[in-house]
Design a protein around this motif. Sequence first.
Motif, mmCIF file in Angstrom:
data_model
loop_
_atom_site.group_PDB
_atom_site.id
_atom_site.type_symbol
_atom_site.label_atom_id
_atom_site.label_comp_id
_atom_site.label_asym_id
_atom_site.label_seq_id
_atom_site.Cartn_x
_atom_site.Cartn_y
_atom_site.Cartn_z
ATOM 1 N N GLY A 1 60.415 20.158 21.799
ATOM 2 C CA GLY A 1 60.075 19.334 20.644
ATOM 3 C C GLY A 1 58.596 19.041 20.519
ATOM 4 N N PHE B 1 56.411 16.131 18.462
ATOM 5 C CA PHE B 1 56.577 14.884 17.734
ATOM 6 C C PHE B 1 55.227 14.423 17.181
ATOM 7 C CE2 PHE B 1 59.876 15.156 20.870
ATOM 8 C CZ PHE B 1 61.019 14.681 20.237
ATOM 9 N N SER C 1 62.820 5.130 16.505
ATOM 10 C CA SER C 1 62.889 6.372 15.751
ATOM 11 C C SER C 1 62.791 7.582 16.678
ATOM 12 C CB SER C 1 61.774 6.413 14.705
ATOM 13 O OG SER C 1 61.830 7.601 13.956
ATOM 14 N N LEU C 2 61.875 7.521 17.638
ATOM 15 C CA LEU C 2 61.743 8.622 18.587
ATOM 16 C C LEU C 2 63.007 8.791 19.432
ATOM 17 C CD1 LEU C 2 58.082 8.298 19.907
ATOM 18 C CD2 LEU C 2 59.135 10.365 19.005
ATOM 19 N N ALA D 1 66.020 7.940 18.704
ATOM 20 C CA ALA D 1 67.094 8.482 17.866
ATOM 21 C C ALA D 1 66.921 9.982 17.668
ATOM 22 C CB ALA D 1 67.114 7.763 16.517
ATOM 23 N N GLN D 2 65.662 10.428 17.521
ATOM 24 C CA GLN D 2 65.411 11.857 17.315
ATOM 25 C C GLN D 2 65.853 12.684 18.519
ATOM 26 O OE1 GLN D 2 64.403 13.372 14.668
ATOM 27 N NE2 GLN D 2 63.551 11.778 13.366
ATOM 28 N N VAL D 3 65.681 12.141 19.737
ATOM 29 C CA VAL D 3 66.037 12.913 20.941
ATOM 30 C C VAL D 3 67.455 12.617 21.407
ATOM 31 C CG1 VAL D 3 63.624 12.977 21.636
ATOM 32 C CG2 VAL D 3 65.103 11.190 22.560
ATOM 33 N N VAL E 1 53.612 11.526 7.903
ATOM 34 C CA VAL E 1 54.542 10.605 8.532
ATOM 35 C C VAL E 1 54.201 9.193 8.110
ATOM 36 C CG1 VAL E 1 55.377 9.763 10.744
ATOM 37 C CG2 VAL E 1 54.782 12.156 10.466
ATOM 38 N N LYS F 1 56.965 5.150 11.701
ATOM 39 C CA LYS F 1 58.043 6.120 11.808
ATOM 40 C C LYS F 1 57.649 7.216 12.788
ATOM 41 C CE LYS F 1 60.724 4.308 8.649
ATOM 42 N NZ LYS F 1 62.047 3.756 8.973
ATOM 43 N N ALA F 2 58.619 7.950 13.272
ATOM 44 C CA ALA F 2 58.347 9.113 14.116
ATOM 45 C C ALA F 2 59.281 10.213 13.686
ATOM 46 C CB ALA F 2 58.580 8.765 15.585
ATOM 47 N N THR F 3 58.859 11.424 13.810
ATOM 48 C CA THR F 3 59.695 12.522 13.365
ATOM 49 C C THR F 3 59.420 13.769 14.177
ATOM 50 O OG1 THR F 3 60.352 13.826 11.439
ATOM 51 C CG2 THR F 3 58.044 13.314 11.629
ATOM 52 N N VAL F 4 60.412 14.644 14.280
ATOM 53 C CA VAL F 4 60.202 15.952 14.890
ATOM 54 C C VAL F 4 59.573 16.836 13.829
ATOM 55 C CG1 VAL F 4 61.289 17.961 15.941
ATOM 56 C CG2 VAL F 4 62.183 15.673 16.393
#
Length: 641
Positions: A340, A342, A364-365, A367-369, A631, A635-638
Amino acid sequence: MIHGRLAKEKRVEFKLLGPLEVVHEGRLITPSAPKLRRVVALLALRSNQVVTFGQVIEELWDQRPPSSASTTMQTYIYQIRKLFRMNDGDDGESSLLRTTPGGYILSVPSEKLDVAQFEKLLKIAQEKRSEEELEAAAEAYQSALQIWRGPALGDISLGALLQAEAVRLEEIRKSALEQLLDLYLELGRHQELISELLWLTSKEPTHEGFFARLMIALARTGRRTEALSVYHRCRRNLIEQLGLEPSAELQELQHSLLASEVPNRETQPVVATQRREVVARPPRGLVGRDREYERIVRELTRSRDDTVSPVVLVTGPAGVGKTALASAVAQEVAPMFPDGRFLVDLECADGNHDEEAFQRVLDSLLAQVGLCVDQAVGVEGRLRALRDWTRSRRVLFVVDNAVDLTSLLPAGSGCAALVLTRRRAYDECVDHFVELAPLSTAESIELLTSVLGATRAKEDMRAAEELAELCEGLPAALRAVAVRLATRPHWTLGQMVLRLRDHRWESVEFNVGSLNVLRSIELTVRSLPPDCRDAFTRLACHTTENGLAIEEAALVLGTDVFTAEEILECLVEAHLAVAGADEQRDNGAHPFRYRFSRLHCLAARTMSTEGSADPAASAGSGEQAKRSGRVVPGKATVVGF
């Protein structure tokens, strides 16, 4: 009298194999102005020979010198002569730097120039090597390499001529290092060579020559198993980073070790005469960042024997292109981080630490992983869970708008972090610092051309140069102007110049969609402590072309000089002001003048007119960020780099 002056002037030393240093009787007199430093470096590198006027102009302005180039060049030469005379205590014409019909000659004895000393020692080493005096040759090579203090001219923004010289010197240095390593192998110094080679292979993970020498040294000390593991490490590096198998010579060395054949002293290790490293090249559209791009990619992907993940910090003024560079780097290194990539934006509307907002980032991070944690564990518990998850994985974190450099770093040795900050910041956790400077005039025109096309830019090259100046080399400003022109093909570049010089329109033209350099400057101001925020708008609105001395700033702010100095230095750290030498003060406690760029003054006037930014404006910018693909803060996103 002339001979006496010559004797004094020849005490000036020039050091180029590392950061530029000009030394007079043990005291640094290196000029601070960037272009002066480039002229001094060019003259010193080509000392005792004519440096033509054209070469000086080419180094300073490449192929696009301004109409005032000759006059400006003469001013630089005058300032350099003045520097030499001042430190010799002589008011006469300096004999160290002379004008000839075709250019200039800097007269420097070889013992006062580190490059000349380096090359002299190399010549001695080669002569001793040819005479089979191996110990003397090794000693000469060692002495030559010890002269280096870092990359040649490492603190100078290099033009075409100096860049070529720096590359040449670096290749000579590497060749000398390889010759020294070979001599140590021939002399049987295998044990003392191992630690050096371990460091070199970690620094240059695809240099087969260093790996071959390390394998030979290990094998000759009875550590054949380790030598074979070194081969596999080299092979893995080559495949992962370059998509290549080891060379035939390195494979042959491995086969010899597998057959229990220890290379004898006469065996020559693999010398990488034909380098197979593939240098990462920036993608199209990322103009003027080749060196920074390659350095960051190399640092993030190089092999390490320790358990600490590499951290690279990138800083620079608002609008200089930190996020664009980081996104391009993340795309390049994606294969190295299969678990990943991020992109996390830690921008806060009020610029202060907000534990609740940071907790939302972590949620958020996580949840993404796919991790779930007890909501009661707080920030520390969330960070611990995230870091534990990274320990056995290969993950890249790109952390934008960071304030606390250690707040969000992965823990695994296979991970890495690229941290972007609006202010200069240092921490022992950071392995590599990169400060992005504005683009040169030539690079700015290249960026404009990439959007508008070569034909349109060439129709009015003078206007293109003026646009580069008005945009101050900031990619965000240049792209905003270029996009505006691209959507209005009936406008000429000259018309855009007129609009940017008109106070009624300039702030409008710098705001195109998500490209708003003034908003970016405002966000940097918001990240400052409250007293510095207010001080920025007041000082930038009251500055003059010559900038402000500390006493003048203190009067504007209604405070004492010590408080004013702290505020000004805070603004310099945030790239909101530039400190330069005050020519009217040779020394003293406050020898600087602080200058604000045209765009900073424009942003300050805009902020002063609008008052403090309201939440609605911040929300609007967040919606704009969503539409532009950035972004959203908090928030955080892949990222699909």
